[in-house]
Design a protein around this motif. Structure first.
Motif, short mmCIF file in Angstrom:
data_model
loop_
_atom_site.label_atom_id
_atom_site.label_comp_id
_atom_site.label_asym_id
_atom_site.label_seq_id
_atom_site.Cartn_x
_atom_site.Cartn_y
_atom_site.Cartn_z
N ASP A 232 0.81 -1.23 0.00
CA ASP A 232 0.00 0.00 0.00
C ASP A 232 0.84 1.27 0.00
O ASP A 232 0.38 2.32 0.42
N TYR A 233 2.07 1.19 -0.50
CA TYR A 233 2.98 2.33 -0.33
C TYR A 233 2.93 3.29 -1.51
O TYR A 233 2.81 2.88 -2.66
N THR A 234 3.07 4.58 -1.21
CA THR A 234 3.20 5.62 -2.21
C THR A 234 4.43 6.44 -1.89
O THR A 234 4.57 6.94 -0.78
N LEU A 235 5.33 6.57 -2.84
CA LEU A 235 6.56 7.31 -2.60
C LEU A 235 6.27 8.77 -2.27
O LEU A 235 5.51 9.44 -2.98
N PRO A 236 6.87 9.30 -1.21
CA PRO A 236 6.65 10.71 -0.86
C PRO A 236 7.50 11.64 -1.73
O PRO A 236 8.53 11.24 -2.28
N LYS A 237 7.06 12.88 -1.85
CA LYS A 237 7.82 13.87 -2.62
C LYS A 237 9.18 14.14 -2.00
O LYS A 237 10.12 14.57 -2.68
N SER A 238 9.29 13.87 -0.70
CA SER A 238 10.55 14.12 0.00
C SER A 238 11.67 13.19 -0.44
O SER A 238 12.82 13.36 -0.01
N ILE A 239 11.38 12.22 -1.30
CA ILE A 239 12.40 11.31 -1.78
C ILE A 239 13.52 12.07 -2.49
O ILE A 239 14.67 11.63 -2.53
N ILE A 240 13.20 13.24 -2.99
CA ILE A 240 14.18 14.02 -3.74
C ILE A 240 15.31 14.52 -2.85
O ILE A 240 16.39 14.88 -3.32
N ARG A 241 15.09 14.54 -1.54
CA ARG A 241 16.11 15.06 -0.63
C ARG A 241 17.33 14.15 -0.52
O ARG A 241 18.39 14.58 -0.08
N PHE A 242 17.17 12.88 -0.92
CA PHE A 242 18.31 11.96 -0.87
C PHE A 242 19.19 12.19 -2.09
O PHE A 242 19.09 11.51 -3.11
N ASN A 243 20.06 13.18 -1.97
CA ASN A 243 20.80 13.68 -3.14
C ASN A 243 21.96 12.80 -3.59
O ASN A 243 22.69 13.16 -4.51
N LYS A 244 22.13 11.64 -2.94
CA LYS A 244 23.13 10.67 -3.39
C LYS A 244 22.49 9.37 -3.90
O LYS A 244 23.19 8.45 -4.30
N LEU A 245 21.16 9.32 -3.88
CA LEU A 245 20.45 8.09 -4.24
C LEU A 245 20.65 7.77 -5.72
O LEU A 245 20.29 8.57 -6.59
N HIS A 246 21.22 6.60 -6.01
CA HIS A 246 21.42 6.23 -7.42
C HIS A 246 20.63 4.98 -7.81
O HIS A 246 20.55 4.66 -8.99
N SER A 247 20.03 4.28 -6.84
CA SER A 247 19.26 3.08 -7.18
C SER A 247 17.97 3.04 -6.36
O SER A 247 18.00 3.12 -5.13
N LEU A 248 16.84 2.92 -7.06
CA LEU A 248 15.53 2.82 -6.42
C LEU A 248 14.83 1.58 -6.94
O LEU A 248 14.62 1.43 -8.14
N ASP A 249 14.47 0.67 -6.04
CA ASP A 249 13.81 -0.58 -6.41
C ASP A 249 12.48 -0.67 -5.68
O ASP A 249 12.43 -0.82 -4.47
N ILE A 250 11.38 -0.53 -6.42
CA ILE A 250 10.04 -0.60 -5.83
C ILE A 250 9.21 -1.68 -6.52
O ILE A 250 7.99 -1.61 -6.55
N ARG A 251 9.87 -2.69 -7.04
CA ARG A 251 9.15 -3.75 -7.76
C ARG A 251 8.13 -4.41 -6.83
O ARG A 251 8.31 -4.51 -5.63
N ASP A 252 7.03 -4.83 -7.43
CA ASP A 252 5.95 -5.52 -6.73
C ASP A 252 5.16 -4.64 -5.77
O ASP A 252 4.38 -5.15 -4.97
N CYS A 253 5.37 -3.32 -5.83
CA CYS A 253 4.50 -2.40 -5.09
C CYS A 253 3.26 -2.17 -5.96
O CYS A 253 3.17 -1.19 -6.71
N HIS A 254 2.33 -3.08 -5.88
CA HIS A 254 1.24 -3.18 -6.85
C HIS A 254 0.34 -1.96 -6.91
O HIS A 254 -0.26 -1.67 -7.95
N PHE A 255 0.22 -1.22 -5.82
CA PHE A 255 -0.77 -0.14 -5.78
C PHE A 255 -0.15 1.24 -5.89
O PHE A 255 -0.85 2.25 -5.76
N ILE A 256 1.15 1.31 -6.12
CA ILE A 256 1.76 2.62 -6.29
C ILE A 256 1.30 3.22 -7.62
O ILE A 256 1.34 2.57 -8.65
N GLN A 257 0.81 4.45 -7.57
CA GLN A 257 0.21 5.07 -8.75
C GLN A 257 1.09 6.13 -9.38
O GLN A 257 0.93 6.46 -10.56
#
Length: 289
Positions: A232-257
């Motif tokens: 039931d997760y939805t990525l928050p807009k605050s994700i942008i603050r992680f200014n070193k993030l180079h890999s994001l894996d959200i596979r199988d998060c079926h309800f993320i829109q």
């Protein structure tokens, strides 16, 4: 008592293997109890008990093997009794992965700076001792299971060398666990978090708010890899603050829109099986990555 257990006990009782540094009992299904090794093999460095499916008890002395560096108990599904204390100065790697009947983690009365890797996933350990904070050199920590919510001592924030955390928590679908409860369960989060944390893996069957809470409380802005599994997760807009993030894996998060704007340094996004992603969000994602 099975014949192989008798042979092992007699062998270790009569012979002293002072020069022995490696013992491999992988998938020895007839071993039920690991005897005293401190007297017979005091210089052992690696002890492989992986897949010993009938092992039920480990002798108290094993927790005092000063030279032991790697101890693998993966898939010891009948194991219940571990040493009450660990005082292993050289231990670097300890795995209790899928030891489903282990309910209590040993006490650590002294600092164990050498331990870098600890896997407790799939155990029945619900509460870790306050002395867990003595694992001051820990780099990789695996916690949780399909059937309980683990509890961490508040002193866990002393483990400032933690760079990878893998947390598996699967709540029943009909249970709501509030943010305050999770805060208490994990020892009370602080804004300091884990300053060396580079990799965070969160597997929650639900309770997306708690994932946000962990992201905000545990993670430094220098986080590099984020893996999330949630229904039931939805990525928050605050994700942008992680200014070193180079890999994001959200596979199988079926309800993320929707996937919000990501940090400029992002190099890899895995959103496979995210069936609810709309075309507009996908278009924005293609333009970003």
């Amino acid at each position: 008592m099975p014949q192989s257990q008798v042979i092992l006990d007699k062998l270790l009782e009569k012979i002293r293997f002072k020069s022995l540094t490696y013992m491999n009992f992988h998938s020895c299904h007839y071993i039920r109890k690991l005897p005293d090794l401190k007297k017979t093999t005091p210089n052992i460095k690696e002890l492989n008990l992986c897949g010993c499916k009938n092992l039920m008890e480990v002798h108290e002395s094993i927790g005092q093997l000063d030279k032991l560096e790697k101890w693998d108990l993966t898939d010891c599904i009948e194991l219940q009794i571990l040493p009450s204390c660990l005082t292993m100065k050289s231990l670097k790697h300890l795995s209790l992965y899928r030891c489903i009947k282990v309910e209590k983690f040993p006490n650590m009365p002294q600092e164990m700076e050498g331990l870098k890797y600890l896997n407790l996933c799939g155990t029945a350990i619900k509460v870790l001792p306050p002395s867990f904070a003595n694992l001051i050199g820990l780099h990789q920590l695996f916690l949780g299971s399909d059937f309980y919510l683990g509890h961490l001592p508040g002193s866990i924030y002393k483990l400032q060398h933690l760079c990878e955390i893998y947390l598996y928590v699967k709540f029943p679908k009909d249970v709501e666990i509030g943010r305050q409860v999770l805060c208490n369960s994990y020892g009370g989060f602080s804004n300091n978090g884990f300053r060396s944390l580079n990799v965070l893996f969160l597997c929650f069957s639900k309770n997306g708010l708690e994932i946000d809470f962990i992201l905000n409380s545990w993670c430094p802005l220098s986080l590099k890899c984020l893996f999330i599994r949630s229904e039931d997760y939805t990525l928050p807009k605050s994700i942008i603050r992680f200014n070193k993030l180079h890999s994001l894996d959200i596979r199988d998060c079926h309800f993320i829109q929707e996937i919000p704007k990501l940090p400029k340094c992002i190099e890899k996004v895995d959103a496979s099986n995210c069936f609810s992603l709309n075309s507009q969000s996908l278009s924005k994602l293609f333009l970003q990555v």
